[in-house]
Scaffold this motif. Structure first.
Motif, PDB file in Angstrom:
ATOM      1  N   TYR A 106       2.221   1.881  -3.862  1.00  0.00           N
ATOM      2  CA  TYR A 106       1.985   2.763  -4.443  1.00  0.00           C
ATOM      3  C   TYR A 106       0.814   3.896  -3.680  1.00  0.00           C
ATOM      4  O   TYR A 106       1.050   4.651  -5.304  1.00  0.00           O
ATOM      5  CB  TYR A 106       0.072   1.621  -3.808  1.00  0.00           C
ATOM      6  N   MET A 107       0.709   4.392  -2.947  1.00  0.00           N
ATOM      7  CA  MET A 107       0.237   5.804  -2.911  1.00  0.00           C
ATOM      8  C   MET A 107       2.150   6.529  -3.132  1.00  0.00           C
ATOM      9  O   MET A 107       1.679   7.502  -3.609  1.00  0.00           O
ATOM     10  CB  MET A 107       0.136   5.793  -1.476  1.00  0.00           C
ATOM     11  N   LYS A 108       3.310   5.621  -3.083  1.00  0.00           N
ATOM     12  CA  LYS A 108       4.477   6.823  -3.240  1.00  0.00           C
ATOM     13  C   LYS A 108       4.392   6.457  -4.680  1.00  0.00           C
ATOM     14  O   LYS A 108       5.076   7.996  -5.486  1.00  0.00           O
ATOM     15  CB  LYS A 108       5.568   6.528  -2.728  1.00  0.00           C
TER      16      LYS A 108
ATOM     17  N   PHE B 299       0.760  -1.365   0.114  1.00  0.00           N
ATOM     18  CA  PHE B 299      -0.110   0.691  -0.091  1.00  0.00           C
ATOM     19  C   PHE B 299       1.243   0.979  -0.037  1.00  0.00           C
ATOM     20  O   PHE B 299       0.781   2.026  -0.915  1.00  0.00           O
ATOM     21  CB  PHE B 299      -0.665   0.211   1.271  1.00  0.00           C
ATOM     22  N   TYR B 300       1.740   1.293   0.784  1.00  0.00           N
ATOM     23  CA  TYR B 300       3.014   2.081   1.232  1.00  0.00           C
ATOM     24  C   TYR B 300       3.751   2.714  -0.924  1.00  0.00           C
ATOM     25  O   TYR B 300       3.335   3.474  -0.642  1.00  0.00           O
ATOM     26  CB  TYR B 300       3.891   2.464   2.270  1.00  0.00           C
TER      27      TYR B 300
ATOM     28  N   LEU C 118       1.598   6.931  -6.685  1.00  0.00           N
ATOM     29  CA  LEU C 118       0.716   7.947  -7.069  1.00  0.00           C
ATOM     30  C   LEU C 118       0.752   9.063  -6.957  1.00  0.00           C
ATOM     31  O   LEU C 118       0.489   9.690  -7.157  1.00  0.00           O
ATOM     32  CB  LEU C 118      -0.244   7.468  -5.942  1.00  0.00           C
TER      33      LEU C 118
END
Length: 161
Positions: free
Chosen positions: A154-156, A151-152, A158
Motif C-alpha cells: 500500500y505504501m509503495k 502495508f508495504y 501511495l
C-alpha cells in the motif's frame, strides 16, 4: 464518549456540574436519558451491545489460554463497573426531579442519540457475522508477515519512486 456527551447535555440543561442536580433528569430529558442508559449498558456488557462482545471475547480467550484468574478478574471488573454506574443510573432515573420541565437542547441531544444508535447498531452487526471479519483482521494483524506485506504494498502504491 457517549456517556460524557450525555452528561454534558444534562449539565448544559441545568447549568450545574453537581451530580446530585442530575436527579430525575432521565425522565425529564428522555433522549439524553436514553443515551445514558445505552452507554451504561454498553460499558457493563449487556448483549447485544458491543461491550458484551469485547468482554465475552476476553473471557473466552482467558479460558482457552488456561488463565482462570484472568477470567475471574474480568468478571470482578464487570461487577465493579456495574456498581459504579448504578449510582449514575439511580440518580438520573431513580430519584425525583427537583424540576418539572426543562427544554432538551436538540443541538446536543441529537448527536448523543446518534452515538447511542451507533452503539446499538454496532452491537447488532457483531451478531450477524461481522465478528468473523474482525477475527480475520485480528489474525492478519497478529501474523506480522501478511500484515506488513499489505502495508508495504500500500505504501509503495501511495509513494512510488
Amino acid at each position: 464518549s457517549l456517556l460524557f456527551l450525555s452528561v454534558i447535555a444534562m449539565e448544559k440543561s441545568i447549568n450545574s456540574r453537581n451530580i446530585d442536580d442530575l436527579a430525575g433528569l432521565g425522565r425529564i430529558l428522555p433522549l439524553t436519558g436514553f443515551s445514558i442508559a445505552i452507554g451504561v449498558l454498553n460499558l457493563i456488557g449487556i448483549p447485544p451491545l458491543g461491550g458484551f462482545y469485547s468482554k465475552f471475547m476476553l473471557y473466552q480467550v482467558a479460558l482457552e489460554a488456561s488463565q482462570p484468574v484472568v477470567a475471574i478478574a474480568i468478571v470482578v471488573a464487570t461487577a465493579i463497573t456495574l456498581m459504579g454506574y448504578m449510582k449514575l443510573l439511580y440518580i438520573v432515573f431513580g430519584k425525583t426531579a427537583a424540576r418539572e420541565k426543562l427544554k432538551e437542547p436538540l443541538t446536543v441531544s441529537i448527536p448523543v442519540v446518534l452515538l447511542a444508535l451507533i452503539c446499538i447498531a454496532l452491537g447488532l452487526t457483531l451478531t450477524i457475522g461481522f465478528m468473523d471479519i474482525l477475527k480475520e483482521l485480528a489474525i492478519a494483524a497478529y501474523n506480522h508477515g501478511p500484515y506488513t506485506k499489505v502495508f508495504y504494498d500500500y505504501m509503495k502504491m501511495l509513494f512510488p519512486r
